[in-house]
Design an enzyme around this catalytic site. Structure first.
Site, PDB file in Angstrom:
ATOM      1  N   GLU B  66      16.686  27.149 -15.595  1.00 30.58           N
ATOM      2  CA  GLU B  66      15.814  26.043 -15.190  1.00 30.58           C
ATOM      3  C   GLU B  66      14.338  26.330 -15.432  1.00 30.58           C
ATOM      4  O   GLU B  66      13.583  25.453 -15.848  1.00 30.58           O
ATOM      5  CB  GLU B  66      16.034  25.686 -13.716  1.00 30.58           C
ATOM      6  CG  GLU B  66      17.325  24.925 -13.435  1.00 30.58           C
ATOM      7  CD  GLU B  66      18.538  25.829 -13.317  1.00 30.58           C
ATOM      8  OE1 GLU B  66      18.375  27.063 -13.425  1.00 30.58           O
ATOM      9  OE2 GLU B  66      19.652  25.300 -13.120  1.00 30.58           O
ATOM     10  N   HIS B 135      22.601  21.548  -1.901  1.00 30.61           N
ATOM     11  CA  HIS B 135      22.570  20.405  -2.816  1.00 30.61           C
ATOM     12  C   HIS B 135      21.886  19.185  -2.217  1.00 30.61           C
ATOM     13  O   HIS B 135      22.039  18.083  -2.744  1.00 30.61           O
ATOM     14  CB  HIS B 135      23.991  20.037  -3.267  1.00 30.61           C
ATOM     15  CG  HIS B 135      24.502  20.889  -4.385  1.00 30.61           C
ATOM     16  ND1 HIS B 135      24.885  22.195  -4.206  1.00 30.61           N
ATOM     17  CD2 HIS B 135      24.663  20.644  -5.715  1.00 30.61           C
ATOM     18  CE1 HIS B 135      25.281  22.711  -5.374  1.00 30.61           C
ATOM     19  NE2 HIS B 135      25.153  21.779  -6.301  1.00 30.61           N
TER      20      HIS B 135
HETATM   21  C1  LIG Z   1      20.611  26.791 -10.131  1.00 32.06           C
HETATM   22  C2  LIG Z   1      21.719  25.847 -10.429  1.00 32.06           C
HETATM   23  N1  LIG Z   1      21.693  25.169 -11.594  1.00 32.06           N
HETATM   24  C3  LIG Z   1      22.675  24.294 -11.863  1.00 32.06           C
HETATM   25  C4  LIG Z   1      23.703  24.084 -11.002  1.00 32.06           C
HETATM   26  C5  LIG Z   1      24.770  23.042 -11.303  1.00 32.06           C
HETATM   27  N2  LIG Z   1      26.047  23.665 -11.532  1.00 32.06           N
HETATM   28  C6  LIG Z   1      26.960  23.780 -10.554  1.00 32.06           C
HETATM   29  S1  LIG Z   1      28.326  24.612 -11.056  1.00 32.06           S
HETATM   30  C7  LIG Z   1      27.696  24.768 -12.609  1.00 32.06           C
HETATM   31  C8  LIG Z   1      28.461  25.469 -13.674  1.00 32.06           C
HETATM   32  C9  LIG Z   1      28.630  26.855 -13.330  1.00 32.06           C
HETATM   33  O1  LIG Z   1      29.374  27.452 -14.311  1.00 32.06           O
HETATM   34  P1  LIG Z   1      29.947  28.892 -14.078  1.00 32.06           P
HETATM   35  O2  LIG Z   1      28.867  29.763 -13.551  1.00 32.06           O
HETATM   36  O3  LIG Z   1      30.574  29.293 -15.355  1.00 32.06           O
HETATM   37  O4  LIG Z   1      31.006  28.729 -12.922  1.00 32.06           O
HETATM   38  P2  LIG Z   1      32.393  27.898 -12.948  1.00 32.06           P
HETATM   39  O5  LIG Z   1      32.094  26.552 -12.384  1.00 32.06           O
HETATM   40  O6  LIG Z   1      32.842  27.861 -14.343  1.00 32.06           O
HETATM   41  O7  LIG Z   1      33.294  28.658 -12.057  1.00 32.06           O
HETATM   42  C10 LIG Z   1      26.451  24.196 -12.712  1.00 32.06           C
HETATM   43  C11 LIG Z   1      25.646  24.167 -13.943  1.00 32.06           C
HETATM   44  C12 LIG Z   1      23.688  24.811  -9.798  1.00 32.06           C
HETATM   45  N3  LIG Z   1      24.647  24.675  -8.900  1.00 32.06           N
HETATM   46  N4  LIG Z   1      22.692  25.693  -9.549  1.00 32.06           N
END
Ligand SMILES: Cc1ncc(C[n+]2csc(CCOP(=O)(O)OP(=O)(O)O)c2C)c(N)n1
Ligand SMILES: Cc1ncc(C[n+]2csc(CCOP(=O)(O)OP(=O)(O)O)c2C)c(N)n1
Ligand SMILES: [Mg+2]
Ligand SMILES: [Mg+2]
Lengths: 352, 340, 340, 352
Positions: B66, B135
């Site tokens: 970000e 959130h």
């Molecule tokens: C700082 C931040 N940026 C964006 C998000 C939105 N977000 C929630 S889950 C996610 C994907 C996460 O991917 P990963 O770390 O691979 O975990 P997975 O869901 O695949 O288990 C995102 C981008 C967030 N929760 N926090």
């Protein structure tokens, strides 16, 4: 990255060598002369000199085009000069004069001269790395072969922003040369105490980009290595990480006084480096090293170099004199440039 | 600014945003955009169709970084582009506060006007998700304290259209804060591609005479409260500032001059909310109009619970607004009776 | 709380901080501290002597990673330590806003009270450095909007001693904001190692009857203004809140009840300053005491210029405070004459 | 890091194998059962299931001690269970009940059970990595040989916090196992599109720590590799970075519906993965793989495994039934836990 010829075997162009020499002595004298006024109390603010690091300023930047960019740090007078910035408006900026290139609003830690492609220094660590990456993205979107040299210190390699921008530039093969001036210390902290790798350029592996550690006291070696990194970037092959091993002779900032010797205590302060270390690095002074090569390889005589130095001393004097002779900005300037529109009269408060 | 024919079409809040972005990209080739899940279209930017129309070089999924998302925007903006960055959720946006506060807002000043910083940053807010405290932030009051940023808060499809266009065209870094729960709300919006709502212009949503009700990012709750108040004979004038920086305080002052009373509803946490600053401005410049204390109806200074029954009462509700206004009007009427 | 013998010693502001940290480390082995240049003692924490006394495992130079500096503190605090993190300068602290806002302030709530979060974060502010806009932020208003944090603002050696001890002993994450220009200020402070100034208790610095002058992190300017005002026959009561969260609004209200007028000086930028919130609280709960508009004397909403002559006038000055108060008192006196 | 024996040659302990199996089926059924209530609308909130990733939850955690710690992510029901968290209070927490382990305040994305060393999940990417590093620092300061397993997804490796915490832990040799569950996607973004290295564990080089990529569908391989990393950490040799290649079968969160097929458009949505890919990974289902080894190597019979599964199904049902039967928290709970002291009565506002 496989650098073809070694810098030692290379046939150096005389004009290039003299230009490097000129810029390096310009930086040294510029820094020295400014300090005189600063110590006299003529102007205020932190002042971080690049003395000892002139090769690291000039080596990477000397062959850049006007349409290439550089971003800097709190210690960026030298980067500005090496990128070709006029001295008068630079000195005036550091002084805080209305004639400064940033109207006196930025000062020593935020020098920028867009007219020569110097997109600005950040006094916050790694603060300009996103800007450098964005500028490289602009180059790519514009379809040019322009590049961006992004300076930062050894103190920045553990900031999140280092990681985020290197990954971004690497993933998209953006034309950035990430140039780490490793002058061994972040203020009083030795990089080895806070950093998990002994050689900073190893971190290039994490981004799958070329990484190289070079002698940052040797302008020629550094220039040589940077040239290939720049060529790679121009060719669309992406960024490189270059670590220039260098040293700052003076204290972190000019008015700071620290004890010398790691066990030495003075009041609440404790030293962090030995004078022997300082002297050892000074033995390899980048200007002397370059001069020796130039003279040794008979590109120019000592007197020619002397002449260049005298010219630069005169220029530098003029520049600081220009700053001294300039006026302070109008208080009015407080109200402009925060927003695109100046603050309207009825929204201002009477300040004085 | 609207086309003379005044023709309109009906869209949702999210469609209004997507249309505005697409139209501005059509209008100006320097407009580019990135944000998480842009390509899949998940985050309400219409990314998939934007890519089809404008190409993957103008619309993309960035690395999940970000702070760099904003930093890169500052850099590309300095060289003439007009990036739109979707930071999706207010809490994610705190990861980028360094670059928003330290670079985006101030490169223009630092470099004496050499750098332009025309970026637009979208920050969404969840207030009905049961997502818990990671959130559900509403951080616009924090950024209001940062000079150099403009902040707009669309609340309907129509003003979303107008404010998005204004934000993208503005030469300042503009932060667009909106509430995810509005996404599906539908409304007629002007067809006019140049329909722009000037930043810094409040909207009088409903006229009234007894109390001024300023609604900061809770227009629906406030409007519903005003309707309820009408039933008990209290005529509330509802004002939606639409922009928080710059703030159209003149419209609010004019209303308070008429009504003599001010209640501000704000979905942010109470301490140093936008409501605080509006109250401060009126307590200064509108002091002589006031016939009663200035009241604020905000989210209390607590973290947001996951549990739905708790979450559903923690943000300002129409009932709370009604209660606050009623008490205020009755108390000050009584007071005036005594004084007269 | 003070020792009955009431003995004192004279120290500078910076020494008061260093003493308080050292004494608390002596008192509680769980207190540990880190921050840039701790070892060399540069940043005013007395690091070199702390290391000599407590060892390098309790006092250290961290990697320069501000966000992790706070994140690691949250982790170690969850397991019983009481870390003190020196973030040095307000602008550097924005790098850590993610961990301050998202984790430090809310792990206790998120996990239903399972996690304690007893950390102390020091954030310094430069206002006379000619350092330019990257070193002159005053961001406490931003963090005031974040529930779960306490915020204290020491302004003298004595209250620095008392507030630092309170902060370190508190079980909440406490942010200590202070101004670097105070460093060399000297004052007698109590010897008592248990001299604690409770968080949330304001100090009446000077009594007065005509106007209440609340001073947010600009006590010297305000006190000097009050002295000047006395010369022209205006008696100003000066209040230093000392804590911004929780805020001792009752002391302010009691003063306004007496004086009928309120001017708030605040070194932060005007929009959503602490002054805004104090004004809002008084416009609500103290409305009936007011005989005049509430005025704020803040830094205007602009970035801070490097150039000294500009920098030196941009923050609130005694002259500006005097002018504001004088105009206010005269205008409201005149108004009262008319009304009577 | 040189792992001595391969996991294939190792003599596996029957109890350990059955414990892994038990925990893995527990996770799968727990996730499935919860979804039933969620889809019925009985409770609200995002719900990120670990289905397909059970081996990545259990392999690293199964042999940890009660005094070791784990930190999690938005997708952490499985981590909790693998660390030994009771199911009832976990289910009640996800539901938002007063009987939840966090009193219903945290919910699915912020599960934590300090009683079993689960220090909490962060719904913000990488948000708990600092906490994990700090917990490891506490272990070191306390002089224990405890360790911390720090989970994060492939979506986190380009966040600044990843870099800052790995460097910190590495520089100080803190006992953390950085465990990346690479399930290929961050919501709809494939890691290869945003990340400059093809193999995430390569980034270990940047911190001079061991890095290893392992088959995250194979609990035994993962367990084996983690055991050595844990032993290293216990011995004071510092952190490791382990990448478990795994896959989420379901959508990012339960109620999300995305088109399948990278070219497929439905409304404003476009697909990001092919059903063939999903099926290919499901062929290597971690529970089936483990069961096959157990039965194949004659550690237990199919019917024994069946019995375990039935026991777990019953437990899981009970847990969710407990959540269903529990009450919502008092509104009063809004006023506690934000600060150490509850908000005083006179500072509260009437909410209902
Ligand atoms: C700082 C931040 N940026 C964006 C998000 C939105 N977000 C929630 S889950 C996610 C994907 C996460 O991917 P990963 O770390 O691979 O975990 P997975 O869901 O695949 O288990 C995102 C981008 C967030 N929760 N926090
Ligand atoms: C984000 C941030 N943190 C801390 C500082 C304080 N600071 C100023 S210069 C400096 C040291 C920088 O070291 P390095 O990057 O090696 O540059 P050098 O001064 O050696 O040229 C530090 C820590 C800062 N300016 N910004
Ligand atoms: Mg350095
Ligand atoms: Mg993933």
């Amino acid at each position: 990255m496989s650098w073809s010829v070694s810098w030692r075997e290379r046939e150096w162009d005389k004009d290039l060598l003299l230009e490097m020499y000129r810029l390096m002595v310009r930086i040294r004298h510029f820094e020295d002369e400014g300090e005189v006024y600063l110590r006299r109390g003529d102007f205020s603010g932190p002042y971080h000199a690049s003395i000892g690091q002139e090769a690291a300023c000039v080596g990477p930047l000397v062959s850049l085009r006007g349409t290439d960019y550089v971003t800097g740090t709190h210690r960026s007078h030298g980067h500005q000069i090496a990128k070709g910035a006029p001295l008068k408006t630079l000195a005036a900026e550091i002084w805080g004069r209305r004639t400064g290139v940033c109207k006196g609003k930025g000062g020593s830690m935020h020098v920028a001269d867009f007219s020569v492609g110097a997109l600005g220094a950040s006094a916050l660590l790694g603060g300009a790395m996103g800007i450098a990456t964005g500028a490289a993205l602009a180059q790519k979107l514009d379809g040019t072969d322009g590049v961006v040299v992004c300076y930062f210190g050894d103190g920045v390699v553990n900031e999140g922003t280092f990681h985020e921008t290197l990954n971004w530039a690497a993933t998209w093969k953006l034309p950035v040369i990430f140039l780490c001036e490793n002058n061994q210390y972040a203020v009083t902290m030795w990089y080895g105490d806070t950093t998990s790798v002994d050689v900073l350029s190893k971190r290039a592996v994490a981004y799958d980009i070329p990484g190289r550690t070079v002698d940052g006291m040797n302008a020629l070696q550094l220039h040589h290595v940077c040239e290939e990194a720049i060529a790679r970037a121009r060719a669309g092959e992406g960024p490189s990480l270059i670590e220039a091993m260098t040293y700052r002779y003076k204290e972190h900032s000019t008015r700071l006084v620290m004890p010398t010797g790691v066990k030495k205590r003075e009041g609440i302060l404790r030293g962090y480096r030995e004078s022997a270390e300082i002297e050892a690095w000074q033995q390899r002074d980048p200007i002397i090293v370059l001069a020796a090569t130039i003279v040794g390889q008979e590109h120019a005589s000592e007197s020619e170099l002397d002449r260049i130095e005298q010219e630069e001393i005169a220029q530098v004097r003029d520049a600081w004199q220009f700053a001294a002779d300039s006026d302070w900005p109008d208080v009015e300037e407080i109200w402009t440039d925060t927003w695109p529109e100046p603050v309207q009269a009825d929204k201002r408060v009477e300040l004085i | 600014m609207e086309r003379t024919d005044g023709s309109t079409h009906k869209v949702t809040f999210i469609e209004a945003r997507m249309e505005a972005v697409a139209e501005e990209m059509r209008r100006d080739p320097k407009v580019i955009t990135w944000g998480e899940d842009m390509r899949s279209g998940l985050m309400g930017f219409g990314g998939a169709s934007l890519i089809d129309e404008f190409g993957a070089h103008r619309v993309f999924d960035p690395p999940i970084s970000e702070n760099a998302m904003v930093g890169v925007a500052v850099g590309v903006a300095a060289l003439g582009y007009r990036p739109i960055v979707n930071l999706c959720v207010a809490n994610f946006a705190t990861y980028a506060f360094d670059q928003i506060v330290n670079q985006a807002s101030r490169v223009r000043y630092l470099f004496g006007g050499q750098a332009a910083s025309p970026l637009t940053v979208h920050i969404g807010m969840n207030t009905a998700l049961a997502g818990g405290a990671h959130h559900t932030d509403r951080t616009y009051p924090m950024l209001m304290n940062v000079p150099g940023l403009k902040i707009v808060t669309p609340t309907t499809p129509r003003n979303a259209r107008g404010l998005w266009k204004a934000a993208i065209r503005d030469d300042a870094p503009v932060i667009v804060y909106d509430r995810a729960m509005l996404s599906a709300r539908k409304e007629e919006v002007p067809d006019d591609p140049d329909f722009v709502i000037p930043i810094g212009q409040a909207e009088i949503v409903r006229e009234g005479t007894d109390v001024t009700l300023v609604s900061v990012v809770c227009r629906d709750e406030t409007t519903r409260a005003a309707k309820k108040l009408a039933e008990v004979g209290i005529s509330a004038e509802v004002i939606d500032p639409l922009s928080l920086v710059p703030l159209d305080i003149d419209t609010i002052l004019a209303s308070v001059e008429k009504t003599g009373r001010l209640v501000i509803a704000d979905v942010a946490n109470d301490t140093n909310s936008a409501a605080s600053h509006i109250a401060a401005l009126v307590a200064d410049r509108g002091y002589r109009y006031l016939r009663a204390p200035i009241r604020r109806v905000c989210t209390p200074d607590v973290h947001i619970p996951h549990s739905r029954p708790l979450e559903s009462v923690v943000f300002p509700t129409p009932a709370r607004i009604v209660r606050e206004v009623q008490t205020l009007v009755e108390a000050s009427d009584a007071l005036e009776l005594v004084v007269r």
